[in-house]
Design a protein around this motif. Sequence first.
Motif, mmCIF file in Angstrom:
data_model
loop_
_atom_site.group_PDB
_atom_site.id
_atom_site.type_symbol
_atom_site.label_atom_id
_atom_site.label_comp_id
_atom_site.label_asym_id
_atom_site.label_seq_id
_atom_site.Cartn_x
_atom_site.Cartn_y
_atom_site.Cartn_z
ATOM 1 N N VAL A 134 0.865 -1.179 0.000
ATOM 2 C CA VAL A 134 0.000 0.000 0.000
ATOM 3 C C VAL A 134 0.898 1.224 0.000
ATOM 4 O O VAL A 134 1.761 1.370 0.873
ATOM 5 C CB VAL A 134 -0.929 0.017 1.231
ATOM 6 C CG1 VAL A 134 -1.744 1.306 1.258
ATOM 7 C CG2 VAL A 134 -1.860 -1.192 1.212
ATOM 8 N N VAL A 135 0.698 2.063 -0.992
ATOM 9 C CA VAL A 135 1.520 3.258 -1.168
ATOM 10 C C VAL A 135 0.702 4.481 -0.775
ATOM 11 O O VAL A 135 -0.426 4.652 -1.246
ATOM 12 C CB VAL A 135 1.998 3.395 -2.626
ATOM 13 C CG1 VAL A 135 2.870 4.629 -2.791
ATOM 14 C CG2 VAL A 135 2.740 2.145 -3.064
ATOM 15 N N ILE A 136 1.275 5.328 0.080
ATOM 16 C CA ILE A 136 0.611 6.571 0.475
ATOM 17 C C ILE A 136 1.482 7.733 0.023
ATOM 18 O O ILE A 136 2.700 7.749 0.251
ATOM 19 C CB ILE A 136 0.383 6.620 1.997
ATOM 20 C CG1 ILE A 136 -0.520 5.447 2.416
ATOM 21 C CG2 ILE A 136 -0.262 7.939 2.401
ATOM 22 C CD1 ILE A 136 -0.780 5.361 3.888
ATOM 23 N N GLY A 174 2.418 -8.332 5.900
ATOM 24 C CA GLY A 174 1.139 -8.572 6.549
ATOM 25 C C GLY A 174 0.411 -7.295 6.912
ATOM 26 O O GLY A 174 -0.825 -7.250 6.881
ATOM 27 N N GLU A 175 1.163 -6.244 7.259
ATOM 28 C CA GLU A 175 0.520 -4.980 7.604
ATOM 29 C C GLU A 175 -0.216 -4.400 6.404
ATOM 30 O O GLU A 175 -1.332 -3.890 6.527
ATOM 31 C CB GLU A 175 1.552 -3.981 8.116
ATOM 32 C CG GLU A 175 0.934 -2.667 8.585
ATOM 33 C CD GLU A 175 1.972 -1.648 9.046
ATOM 34 O OE1 GLU A 175 1.555 -0.586 9.558
ATOM 35 O OE2 GLU A 175 3.175 -1.912 8.897
ATOM 36 N N ALA A 176 0.412 -4.491 5.214
ATOM 37 C CA ALA A 176 -0.233 -3.992 4.000
ATOM 38 C C ALA A 176 -1.504 -4.772 3.698
ATOM 39 O O ALA A 176 -2.541 -4.194 3.353
ATOM 40 C CB ALA A 176 0.730 -4.076 2.818
ATOM 41 N N ALA A 177 -1.437 -6.102 3.843
ATOM 42 C CA ALA A 177 -2.615 -6.931 3.584
ATOM 43 C C ALA A 177 -3.740 -6.584 4.545
ATOM 44 O O ALA A 177 -4.913 -6.489 4.144
ATOM 45 C CB ALA A 177 -2.245 -8.410 3.697
ATOM 46 N N ALA A 178 -3.410 -6.376 5.824
ATOM 47 C CA ALA A 178 -4.437 -6.051 6.819
ATOM 48 C C ALA A 178 -5.052 -4.682 6.550
ATOM 49 O O ALA A 178 -6.275 -4.506 6.638
ATOM 50 C CB ALA A 178 -3.830 -6.092 8.218
#
Length: 329
Positions: A134-136, A174-178
């Motif tokens: 996830v890119v911010i 895992g943080e991105a998936a969550a």
Amino acid sequence: MRNDEREMLRSGLQRVLIESEPGSVGKALREFGWIDLLLHEPAEAVASLFEFQGATSMTSPMLDVVMFQPLADLVGTDLTKETVGLIAPGPSRGTLPTSLLADGAVAIDGIASAEIGTCDWIAVPAIADGELVVVIVDGPLDTLSCEPVSGLDPWLRLHRIGGTVTAHTIVRGGEAAALWSAATAAGRRALAHELVGGARAMLALAVEHASTREQFGRAVGTFQALKHRMADAKVNLTAAEAAVQESWVTMDATSALLAKLWAGRASGVGAKHAQQVLAGMGFTWEHPFHRYLRRAVLLDATLGSSRDLAVELGARLVRDGLPQVLVDL
């Protein structure tokens, strides 16, 4: 929230939407305090806005805000003061809309409901080295192109976003998936409410037409074939309403998937039967039905169509190896 308070809220919110110019709806909703309501009463905020959008075929950029909310704490975003956007693949199938380049550069090509050039922050999902990230990105974002998308439903006010910017934060593993699962679940709940609002409106149009249109000296709504169609639409709508309400009880990804799945089915069944009841009237530009049909097709395809979500749910149940209770009855 008491019923009288809920009615006052929805009445005021509807007035804001009706009286605002299409390009200023997001600003008007912020001034109304909808973002604060989302943070403190998310179920009421989402239901009141998105069901009204579905009932009227109106639109706002607030789906982006709903989906960005699970990501806001990551970068310390104050949603009440800063504008946010989210770029996704859009209603059609395809690859995720971001490529990671060298030195944190991000090449973007995707769809957004907000005018990204005015946003303080945007979030984009991507695949990098075979895994979801996830890119911010923070401002300035005026270097990105933002072209209106006409297509099947130009009133949806989607924009195609393109260009290269520098990532502020890249979340992996895992943080991105969550995070993306939480954002997707929030978006599916909102879209389920909008699909339910549209399905109600299409059924109401069919009932009104069947009650007033006469053939052979009597209202067509007295014919058994049309009664069966409208009853089928009502049954699917009731199931969708129950699934949407349950999704706010459990607040997990599976219940959000089910809400979107059943709302998409209800919208599709309602559109099919309403078209049959309306007959030739439903094909005319002057009748409002075509706008509900266009919106239903695109919203069902966004964040997973009812058919795709059924396949996803089945694959998940097979993978886990055990049946699970999807809704407590």
